[in-house]
Design an enzyme around this catalytic site. Sequence first.
Site, PDB file in Angstrom:
ATOM      1  N   SER A 145      -8.870 -29.694-116.166  1.00 43.25           N
ATOM      2  CA  SER A 145     -10.216 -29.716-115.581  1.00 43.25           C
ATOM      3  C   SER A 145     -11.208 -29.351-116.683  1.00 43.25           C
ATOM      4  CB  SER A 145     -10.281 -28.663-114.465  1.00 43.25           C
ATOM      5  OG  SER A 145     -11.610 -28.398-114.078  1.00 43.25           O
ATOM      6  N   TYR A 171      -8.885 -19.940-110.727  1.00 38.57           N
ATOM      7  CA  TYR A 171      -8.744 -21.405-110.823  1.00 38.57           C
ATOM      8  C   TYR A 171      -8.840 -21.829-112.289  1.00 38.57           C
ATOM      9  CZ  TYR A 171      -9.667 -26.395-110.317  1.00 38.57           C
ATOM     10  OH  TYR A 171      -9.610 -27.768-110.436  1.00 38.57           O
TER      11      TYR A 171
HETATM   12  P1  NDP Z   1      -7.726 -33.358-103.427  1.00 33.25           P
HETATM   13  O1  NDP Z   1      -7.797 -32.100-102.626  1.00 33.25           O
HETATM   14  O2  NDP Z   1      -8.328 -34.581-102.854  1.00 33.25           O
HETATM   15  O3  NDP Z   1      -6.226 -33.656-103.837  1.00 33.25           O
HETATM   16  C1  NDP Z   1      -5.297 -32.649-104.118  1.00 33.25           C
HETATM   17  C2  NDP Z   1      -3.920 -33.230-103.966  1.00 33.25           C
HETATM   18  O4  NDP Z   1      -2.963 -32.232-104.317  1.00 33.25           O
HETATM   19  C3  NDP Z   1      -3.621 -33.689-102.553  1.00 33.25           C
HETATM   20  O5  NDP Z   1      -2.946 -34.902-102.599  1.00 33.25           O
HETATM   21  C4  NDP Z   1      -2.699 -32.600-102.021  1.00 33.25           C
HETATM   22  O6  NDP Z   1      -1.781 -33.165-101.094  1.00 33.25           O
HETATM   23  C5  NDP Z   1      -1.980 -32.206-103.303  1.00 33.25           C
HETATM   24  N1  NDP Z   1      -1.351 -30.898-103.211  1.00 33.25           N
HETATM   25  C6  NDP Z   1      -1.939 -29.702-103.006  1.00 33.25           C
HETATM   26  N2  NDP Z   1      -1.007 -28.728-102.946  1.00 33.25           N
HETATM   27  C7  NDP Z   1       0.192 -29.348-103.107  1.00 33.25           C
HETATM   28  C8  NDP Z   1       1.532 -28.897-103.134  1.00 33.25           C
HETATM   29  N3  NDP Z   1       1.857 -27.611-102.967  1.00 33.25           N
HETATM   30  N4  NDP Z   1       2.503 -29.809-103.334  1.00 33.25           N
HETATM   31  C9  NDP Z   1       2.213 -31.105-103.478  1.00 33.25           C
HETATM   32  N5  NDP Z   1       0.963 -31.594-103.463  1.00 33.25           N
HETATM   33  C10 NDP Z   1      -0.015 -30.722-103.278  1.00 33.25           C
HETATM   34  O7  NDP Z   1      -8.393 -32.984-104.821  1.00 33.25           O
HETATM   35  P2  NDP Z   1      -8.474 -33.746-106.232  1.00 33.25           P
HETATM   36  O8  NDP Z   1      -8.033 -35.131-106.135  1.00 33.25           O
HETATM   37  O9  NDP Z   1      -9.818 -33.453-106.747  1.00 33.25           O
HETATM   38  O10 NDP Z   1      -7.449 -32.875-107.080  1.00 33.25           O
HETATM   39  C11 NDP Z   1      -6.480 -33.440-107.944  1.00 33.25           C
HETATM   40  C12 NDP Z   1      -6.398 -32.601-109.200  1.00 33.25           C
HETATM   41  O11 NDP Z   1      -7.619 -32.716-109.923  1.00 33.25           O
HETATM   42  C13 NDP Z   1      -6.201 -31.104-108.955  1.00 33.25           C
HETATM   43  O12 NDP Z   1      -5.266 -30.604-109.886  1.00 33.25           O
HETATM   44  C14 NDP Z   1      -7.581 -30.521-109.235  1.00 33.25           C
HETATM   45  O13 NDP Z   1      -7.513 -29.176-109.641  1.00 33.25           O
HETATM   46  C15 NDP Z   1      -8.038 -31.446-110.352  1.00 33.25           C
HETATM   47  N6  NDP Z   1      -9.469 -31.484-110.597  1.00 33.25           N
HETATM   48  C16 NDP Z   1     -10.332 -31.849-109.603  1.00 33.25           C
HETATM   49  C17 NDP Z   1     -11.685 -31.839-109.824  1.00 33.25           C
HETATM   50  C18 NDP Z   1     -12.669 -32.118-108.720  1.00 33.25           C
HETATM   51  O14 NDP Z   1     -13.863 -31.775-108.869  1.00 33.25           O
HETATM   52  N7  NDP Z   1     -12.276 -32.746-107.622  1.00 33.25           N
HETATM   53  C19 NDP Z   1     -12.242 -31.537-111.154  1.00 33.25           C
HETATM   54  C20 NDP Z   1     -11.243 -31.206-112.129  1.00 33.25           C
HETATM   55  C21 NDP Z   1      -9.906 -31.202-111.861  1.00 33.25           C
HETATM   56  P3  NDP Z   1      -1.131 -32.449 -99.827  1.00 33.25           P
HETATM   57  O15 NDP Z   1      -2.130 -31.476 -99.295  1.00 33.25           O
HETATM   58  O16 NDP Z   1      -0.868 -33.614 -98.924  1.00 33.25           O
HETATM   59  O17 NDP Z   1       0.119 -31.825-100.332  1.00 33.25           O
END
Ligand code: NDP
Length: 247
Positions: free
Chosen positions: A142, A155
């Site tokens: 990130s 975080y």
């Molecule tokens: P979302 O919340 O849309 O997606 C997060 C994903 O992670 C979901 O598919 C969720 O699926 C999955 N997830 C969460 N916990 C678990 C777990 N224990 N096991 C398996 N899957 C898990 O957010 P983003 O798409 O934004 O996030 C994706 C990545 O990008 C993350 O690492 C986030 O930190 C990073 N990021 C995001 C930013 C933003 O502003 N959005 C900026 C910078 C980085 P489910 O709940 O179905 O398991």
Amino acid sequence: MKNVANKVVLITGASSGIGEATARLLAQQGAIVVLGARRTERLESIVHDIQQAGGRAAYREVDVADAEQVKAFVSFAKDTFGHVDVIFNNAGIMPLSPMNALKTDEWNNIIDINIKGVLHGIAAVLPVMEQQGHGQIINTASTGAHAVGSSCAVYCASKYAVWAISEGLRQECNNIRVTVLSPGVTTTELGHDITDEAAAGLVQQLRTMSLEAESVANAVLYAISQPNDVEASEIVIRSASSFGHAF
Ligand code: NDP
């Protein structure tokens, strides 16, 4: 797209946001995508869409906090498609709060999912990729791996860790390409789990200078599509409207 077609690409956190957008984009480009997350009804529907459009995709439930489940996810992909070319360790959570709120359960969840989840992905694919003699590991960090903000300490710490793990891994790997991807604020479901009111307000504010998930997916496509002798070792991508802000 060169160097993408027919690759088997595993994506964690593929049920929404950046992971979902990446799965859809890579499948359009001819990759075979294997989606993992906990919400299987979402995965099933995304895989259905991809297949309806002529793409190749499969899914399996995985909680990245559980090393055995991540191992089983990788074995499923290898047994189904014969090899594993890329893993996108992307699953993550962001329950922001100030330190003095003492939300220690949330701190532990961040560590278990954002840090250990990435380590579990690496541990599950490294032996497979070393045996194959090739592979690519892409980890989602990130802009919070490059700067810290109030309410974001744990975080950001998790994302600094992802950055450090990726850079160390890159230095150790010869035939396996390693990419650390650092998106700025992106419009996704991230932060839906914030229980601290002030922190939730902060995220709403940041969302006004947001990337689309599809733009981040394009960065993943860029990293994979480079020639085999080129490693896009680090990608930082922000909304052009984020001037004056760290994230
Ligand atoms: P979302 O919340 O849309 O997606 C997060 C994903 O992670 C979901 O598919 C969720 O699926 C999955 N997830 C969460 N916990 C678990 C777990 N224990 N096991 C398996 N899957 C898990 O957010 P983003 O798409 O934004 O996030 C994706 C990545 O990008 C993350 O690492 C986030 O930190 C990073 N990021 C995001 C930013 C933003 O502003 N959005 C900026 C910078 C980085 P489910 O709940 O179905 O398991």
